[in-house]
Design an enzyme around this catalytic site. Structure first.
Site, PDB file in Angstrom:
ATOM      1  N   CYS A 232     -23.887  37.945 -28.936  1.00 46.26           N
ATOM      2  CA  CYS A 232     -24.961  37.468 -28.072  1.00 46.26           C
ATOM      3  C   CYS A 232     -26.321  37.864 -28.660  1.00 46.26           C
ATOM      4  O   CYS A 232     -26.716  37.346 -29.687  1.00 46.26           O
ATOM      5  CB  CYS A 232     -24.754  37.982 -26.646  1.00 46.26           C
ATOM      6  SG  CYS A 232     -25.665  37.065 -25.377  1.00 46.26           S
TER       7      CYS A 232
ATOM      8  N   HIS B 247     -18.734  36.939 -25.481  1.00 43.67           N
ATOM      9  CA  HIS B 247     -18.570  38.395 -25.427  1.00 43.67           C
ATOM     10  C   HIS B 247     -17.100  38.802 -25.494  1.00 43.67           C
ATOM     11  O   HIS B 247     -16.451  38.963 -24.452  1.00 43.67           O
ATOM     12  CB  HIS B 247     -19.170  38.934 -24.123  1.00 43.67           C
ATOM     13  CG  HIS B 247     -20.650  38.936 -24.076  1.00 43.67           C
ATOM     14  ND1 HIS B 247     -21.412  40.035 -24.423  1.00 43.67           N
ATOM     15  CD2 HIS B 247     -21.536  37.983 -23.697  1.00 43.67           C
ATOM     16  CE1 HIS B 247     -22.694  39.759 -24.266  1.00 43.67           C
ATOM     17  NE2 HIS B 247     -22.787  38.514 -23.826  1.00 43.67           N
TER      18      HIS B 247
ATOM     19  N   GLU C  76     -15.909  41.676 -26.110  1.00 42.68           N
ATOM     20  CA  GLU C  76     -15.739  43.019 -25.530  1.00 42.68           C
ATOM     21  C   GLU C  76     -15.547  42.977 -24.026  1.00 42.68           C
ATOM     22  O   GLU C  76     -15.115  43.976 -23.419  1.00 42.68           O
ATOM     23  CB  GLU C  76     -16.933  43.910 -25.906  1.00 42.68           C
ATOM     24  CG  GLU C  76     -18.209  43.705 -25.114  1.00 42.68           C
ATOM     25  CD  GLU C  76     -19.030  42.493 -25.519  1.00 42.68           C
ATOM     26  OE1 GLU C  76     -20.133  42.315 -24.972  1.00 42.68           O
ATOM     27  OE2 GLU C  76     -18.574  41.724 -26.397  1.00 42.68           O
TER      28      GLU C  76
END
Length: 225
Positions: A89, A197, A199
């Site tokens: 991002c 994302h 994660e």
């Protein structure tokens, strides 16, 4: 030898802890937390992550000021030595502004912030980061961005595709990115920038685990090396 990673934090980063938790869960060792104003990285790093957020409040352009933070010279040098660098991002925006990846991230088509889970297609399953997926596999990863519209000139886009450097594509309309590109690799394959994302998709309690394979593939490859 323990896996040695680092997460860079800029003023305005808001996903640095998420990234650190993901790396620790997968690798078993907590990453070093590095402040943007530091001049040096820890020694013998295996992996560097630039997290999402709004570094410097996205002043000027998203990632433009963060790309000129003192620590970025060390990140650029580490990438040049072959150390894997993941930018997610805002981290992707920083990588383009720092010249580690081609192209630019512009305001989303429709001028709206997009925050939802999206479908991605794995375009390259042979990189350090994507070897845990199959080519053409569809996965679902959250996005949260206002400036994720990937742009590059036609010649650059052709080169990225011809060299297999498009890592992920959006499988549905998201932000207007050229050729639906969601993530790209550098020429050496050790730098990946992506808007979604991973994660945030490593634990079932968060709604999905499709991002886990990215970290597992990187840790596995680096541990075996």
């Amino acid at each position: 030898m323990a896996f040695r990673s680092a997460v860079i934090t800029f003023p305005g980063s808001n996903c640095d802890r998420d990234m650190a938790v993901a790396l620790e869960q997968i690798a078993g060792t907590a990453p070093h937390r590095v402040w943007h104003g530091d001049a040096d990285l820890p020694d013998r790093l295996d992996f560097i992550a630039l997290p999402g957020g709004f570094s410097y409040g996205d002043y000027l352009r998203s990632g433009a000021m963060a790309a000129r933070s003192p620590i970025m010279q060390a990140v650029i040098a580490a990438a040049g030595r072959g150390v894997p660098v993941l930018g997610v991002c805002n981290g992707f925006q920083v990588l383009t502004e720092a010249g580690l990846l081609p192209g630019a991230l512009m305001r989303n088509a429709g001028i709206r912030f997009v925050c939802r889970e999206v479908a991605l297609t794995v375009a390259n399953a042979q990189s350090l980061f994507t070897a845990g997926y199959a080519a053409g596999q569809q996965i679902r990863i959250p996005v949260a961005h206002h400036d994720g519209n990937y742009f590059a000139d036609a010649a650059t886009l052709d080169r990225l595709e011809g060299e297999g450097r498009v890592a992920f594509r959006y499988a549905e309309p998201v932000n207007g990115s050229a050729r639906d590109i969601a993530g790209v690799l550098n020429e050496a394959g050790n730098v990946l920038g992506m808007m979604p994302h991973p994660e945030r998709a490593i634990d079932p309690v968060h709604g999905g685990t499709d991002g886990r394979a990215l970290f597992e593939a990187a840790v596995r490859a680096l541990a075996s090396a």
